[in-house]
Design a protein around this motif. Structure first.
Motif, PDB file in Angstrom:
ATOM      1  N   LEU A 309       0.857  -1.186   0.000  1.00 36.58           N
ATOM      2  CA  LEU A 309       0.000   0.000   0.000  1.00 36.58           C
ATOM      3  C   LEU A 309       0.894   1.236   0.000  1.00 36.58           C
ATOM      4  N   ILE A 310       0.801   2.016  -1.068  1.00 39.77           N
ATOM      5  CA  ILE A 310       1.624   3.216  -1.225  1.00 39.77           C
ATOM      6  C   ILE A 310       0.730   4.444  -1.119  1.00 39.77           C
ATOM      7  N   SER A 311       1.123   5.420  -0.300  1.00 39.53           N
ATOM      8  CA  SER A 311       0.382   6.678  -0.176  1.00 39.53           C
ATOM      9  C   SER A 311       1.304   7.833  -0.562  1.00 39.53           C
ATOM     10  N   LEU A 312       0.805   8.702  -1.420  1.00 45.58           N
ATOM     11  CA  LEU A 312       1.588   9.813  -1.940  1.00 45.58           C
ATOM     12  C   LEU A 312       0.889  11.131  -1.654  1.00 45.58           C
ATOM     13  N   SER A 313       1.661  12.144  -1.311  1.00 50.30           N
ATOM     14  CA  SER A 313       1.127  13.503  -1.170  1.00 50.30           C
ATOM     15  C   SER A 313       2.169  14.475  -1.710  1.00 50.30           C
ATOM     16  N   ALA A 314       1.702  15.643  -2.144  1.00 51.91           N
ATOM     17  CA  ALA A 314       2.611  16.628  -2.733  1.00 51.91           C
ATOM     18  C   ALA A 314       3.561  17.179  -1.665  1.00 51.91           C
ATOM     19  N   LEU A 315       4.794  17.456  -2.038  1.00 50.68           N
ATOM     20  CA  LEU A 315       5.785  17.970  -1.102  1.00 50.68           C
ATOM     21  C   LEU A 315       5.390  19.337  -0.545  1.00 50.68           C
ATOM     22  N   ASP A 316       4.626  20.119  -1.353  1.00 45.23           N
ATOM     23  CA  ASP A 316       4.224  21.456  -0.911  1.00 45.23           C
ATOM     24  C   ASP A 316       2.766  21.500  -0.448  1.00 45.23           C
ATOM     25  N   PHE A 317       2.169  20.317  -0.180  1.00 45.37           N
ATOM     26  CA  PHE A 317       0.788  20.207   0.292  1.00 45.37           C
ATOM     27  C   PHE A 317      -0.231  20.754  -0.719  1.00 45.37           C
ATOM     28  N   SER A 318       0.138  20.828  -1.989  1.00 39.81           N
ATOM     29  CA  SER A 318      -0.820  21.232  -3.022  1.00 39.81           C
ATOM     30  C   SER A 318      -1.719  20.058  -3.388  1.00 39.81           C
ATOM     31  N   PHE A 319      -2.769  20.352  -4.152  1.00 36.70           N
ATOM     32  CA  PHE A 319      -3.708  19.305  -4.555  1.00 36.70           C
ATOM     33  C   PHE A 319      -3.025  18.279  -5.464  1.00 36.70           C
ATOM     34  N   ILE A 320      -3.496  17.028  -5.357  1.00 34.03           N
ATOM     35  CA  ILE A 320      -3.111  15.988  -6.312  1.00 34.03           C
ATOM     36  C   ILE A 320      -4.058  16.112  -7.505  1.00 34.03           C
ATOM     37  N   MET A 321      -3.543  16.572  -8.620  1.00 36.61           N
ATOM     38  CA  MET A 321      -4.360  16.855  -9.801  1.00 36.61           C
ATOM     39  C   MET A 321      -4.179  15.756 -10.863  1.00 36.61           C
ATOM     40  N   GLU A 322      -4.941  15.915 -11.951  1.00 37.41           N
ATOM     41  CA  GLU A 322      -4.929  14.896 -12.996  1.00 37.41           C
ATOM     42  C   GLU A 322      -3.528  14.645 -13.543  1.00 37.41           C
ATOM     43  N   GLU A 323      -2.750  15.726 -13.725  1.00 38.11           N
ATOM     44  CA  GLU A 323      -1.415  15.528 -14.287  1.00 38.11           C
ATOM     45  C   GLU A 323      -0.504  14.760 -13.323  1.00 38.11           C
ATOM     46  N   ASN A 324      -0.733  14.943 -11.993  1.00 36.90           N
ATOM     47  CA  ASN A 324       0.030  14.168 -11.016  1.00 36.90           C
ATOM     48  C   ASN A 324      -0.311  12.679 -11.117  1.00 36.90           C
ATOM     49  N   ILE A 325      -1.613  12.400 -11.179  1.00 36.41           N
ATOM     50  CA  ILE A 325      -2.061  11.002 -11.248  1.00 36.41           C
ATOM     51  C   ILE A 325      -1.564  10.350 -12.538  1.00 36.41           C
ATOM     52  N   SER A 326      -1.602  11.112 -13.634  1.00 39.57           N
ATOM     53  CA  SER A 326      -1.104  10.591 -14.906  1.00 39.57           C
ATOM     54  C   SER A 326       0.367  10.204 -14.807  1.00 39.57           C
ATOM     55  N   GLU A 327       1.164  11.040 -14.162  1.00 40.23           N
ATOM     56  CA  GLU A 327       2.584  10.755 -14.015  1.00 40.23           C
ATOM     57  C   GLU A 327       2.816   9.545 -13.103  1.00 40.23           C
ATOM     58  N   ILE A 328       2.009   9.420 -12.052  1.00 42.85           N
ATOM     59  CA  ILE A 328       2.137   8.270 -11.149  1.00 42.85           C
ATOM     60  C   ILE A 328       1.875   6.967 -11.903  1.00 42.85           C
ATOM     61  N   PHE A 329       0.804   6.964 -12.702  1.00 41.02           N
ATOM     62  CA  PHE A 329       0.474   5.745 -13.444  1.00 41.02           C
ATOM     63  C   PHE A 329       1.512   5.442 -14.522  1.00 41.02           C
ATOM     64  N   ARG A 330       2.086   6.483 -15.107  1.00 36.89           N
ATOM     65  CA  ARG A 330       3.139   6.262 -16.093  1.00 36.89           C
ATOM     66  C   ARG A 330       4.319   5.544 -15.448  1.00 36.89           C
ATOM     67  N   LEU A 331       4.668   5.974 -14.252  1.00 33.65           N
ATOM     68  CA  LEU A 331       5.796   5.356 -13.554  1.00 33.65           C
ATOM     69  C   LEU A 331       5.465   3.935 -13.089  1.00 33.65           C
ATOM     70  N   LEU A 332       4.253   3.726 -12.608  1.00 34.07           N
ATOM     71  CA  LEU A 332       3.857   2.371 -12.208  1.00 34.07           C
ATOM     72  C   LEU A 332       3.948   1.417 -13.400  1.00 34.07           C
ATOM     73  N   HIS A 333       3.507   1.876 -14.560  1.00 27.89           N
ATOM     74  CA  HIS A 333       3.599   1.050 -15.764  1.00 27.89           C
ATOM     75  C   HIS A 333       5.061   0.819 -16.156  1.00 27.89           C
ATOM     76  N   GLN A 334       5.853   1.864 -16.072  1.00 25.61           N
ATOM     77  CA  GLN A 334       7.268   1.765 -16.446  1.00 25.61           C
ATOM     78  C   GLN A 334       7.993   0.732 -15.589  1.00 25.61           C
ATOM     79  N   TYR A 335       7.649   0.691 -14.289  1.00 28.41           N
ATOM     80  CA  TYR A 335       8.331  -0.227 -13.380  1.00 28.41           C
ATOM     81  C   TYR A 335       7.582  -1.564 -13.225  1.00 28.41           C
ATOM     82  N   ASN A 336       6.587  -1.780 -14.092  1.00 29.23           N
ATOM     83  CA  ASN A 336       5.890  -3.072 -14.156  1.00 29.23           C
ATOM     84  C   ASN A 336       5.286  -3.468 -12.813  1.00 29.23           C
TER      85      ASN A 336
END
Length: 417
Positions: A309-336
């Motif tokens: 179970l991985i939990s992520l939050s922005a370093l500056d406490f900003s909102f987690i937006m669509e572009e953040n989620i897109s980047e997270i999923f890109r990395l999850l796919h990249q690392y299989n």
């Protein structure tokens, strides 16, 4: 035709090979094609051969000898009076395997894996073919690699449906009992390919689709599809009927009785699938077909262990937006890394994942540059389809709930046990 699939547990030793003959004589085998897996833990043993090939070639003979001993012992148990034809064919298969090990020049792990591991199915079906012949069950041994044609995605090959259907239609005689292999096919150059781990169920569906079969029966050591894994739940209920859609949902969430890829080709041609017991073959088992979603209507429990179970939050406490989620999923796919549950709020994003290839540490170092990362290792994911009020309470006893997600039909809970 009817398609029967016998898995590794059903032919793991001489006693169980004899039982296959008994099952066929009791349920009938006219107009039938048998798809068989490797015997028992053979695939695991051949994976050791692959590992030795790359990492310690000086030890490869020892690993291969274990596979030889297991199969020749089963053959001797079945035929105390040596059967020359069977032993000759087994020796020839091992000679071909050793020739590959001694002459291969490819460094591609997945390619090498497919050329080695498929011998488990070839050996199993040769033994089964000869034993059934000795019981008066006349049959034709058929090499699935000449029928199921695929691309070169080794270890998870994609089927060339047009060519495969043409081959099967041309070479399978409905008047004969054919015995062939699950899990394996071949590419355009004739090299062996595999259809993914546990792909023998999928092979049965491929043959059923190509032959417009009457039905597929998967013979297992359970009475059918149960509403829960008996390893984790003391009380289980046999599911008598499942729709294709319900079975696909259960497979998606991780139910292990039916391979996920098996259901799509069967659904396309509305070919019913039966899951029955090779221990009690006259019991009705479970039927998967078009129609009623679930009989009886009862909660179905699916457990996935060793989750992260991985939990992520922005370093500056900003909102987690669509572009953040897109980047997270890109990395999850990249690392299989396979995602099983997602949940997000304004400033956090949580995912329950499987780190099958141990890539999390590399992923974490990348994510830490953009996010605050916290995680829980070795958690369990419980999914309950058609849950009732008390369903979650039954699971949560003496456990810590880390995440819960609910929709109309399904509840998912990540739990520390």
């Amino acid at each position: 035709m009817k398609i029967y699939k016998f898995g590794g547990a059903s032919i793991r030793d001489a006693i169980n090979v004899r039982n296959v003959a008994d099952v066929l004589q009791r349920v009938g085998y006219a107009d039938c094609l048998i798809v068989a897996s490797a015997m028992g833990k053979t695939t695991n043993a051949l994976e050791v051969v692959v590992a030795r090939y790359f990492n310690s070639p000086q030890d490869i003979d020892e690993a291969l000898q274990i596979v030889k001993d297991d199969h020749f012992q089963i053959a001797y148990d079945l035929f105390p009076q040596s059967k020359a034809g069977l032993f000759t064919e087994m020796h020839q298969l091992f000679e071909k395997l050793e020739l590959f090990l001694n002459t291969n020049k490819s460094p591609n792990y997945n390619f090498v894996y497919d050329q080695i591991v498929g011998y488990g199915e070839l050996l199993a079906t040769v033994i089964l073919h000869h034993y059934l012949q000795s019981c008066g069950i006349d049959n034709v041994w058929t090499d699935a690699r000449n029928l199921i044609k695929t691309d070169v995605t080794y270890r998870d090959a994609n089927v060339n449906w047009e060519l495969t259907q043409a081959n099967i239609s041309a070479q399978i005689r409905s008047t004969a009992l054919h015995i062939t292999q699950g899990f394996i096919g071949s590419d355009d150059n004739g090299f062996s390919t595999t259809l993914g781990r546990e792909g023998s169920d999928y092979s049965a569906a491929i043959f059923a689709y190509a032959l417009n079969a009457e039905s597929v029966t998967i013979w297992k050591d359970v009475p059918g599809v149960l509403n829960a894994d008996p390893r984790y739940f003391q009380e289980t209920i046999l599911l008598e009927q499942l729709s294709y859609q319900e079975a696909i949902e259960l497979a998606f969430y991780g139910a292990s009785v039916i391979h996920p890829k098996t259901l799509q080709p069967l659904q396309q041609k509305e070919i019913p699938l039966f899951v029955k017991s090779f221990i009690n073959p006259m019991l009705p088992g479970t039927k998967v077909s078009k129609g009623v979603g679930l009989i009886p209507q009862t909660p179905c429990y699916i457990v996935k262990k060793n989750q992260l179970l991985i939990s992520l939050s922005a370093l500056d406490f900003s909102f987690i937006m669509e572009e953040n989620i897109s980047e997270i999923f890109r990395l999850l796919h990249q690392y299989n890394i396979k995602v099983n549950v997602i949940q997000n709020s304004a400033i956090s994003f949580s995912v329950c994942v499987e780190d099958k290839f141990n890539h999390f540490e590399a992923l974490r170092s990348v994510l830490s540059k953009q996010f605050k990362v916290s995680y829980n290792e070795d958690v369990s994911l419980y999914t309950i389809r058609h849950f009732e009020e008390h369903s979650a309470e039954k699971v949560l006893q003496n456990k810590t709930l880390l995440l819960k997600q609910v929709n109309r039909e399904t509840i998912q809970m990540v739990i520390k046990e």
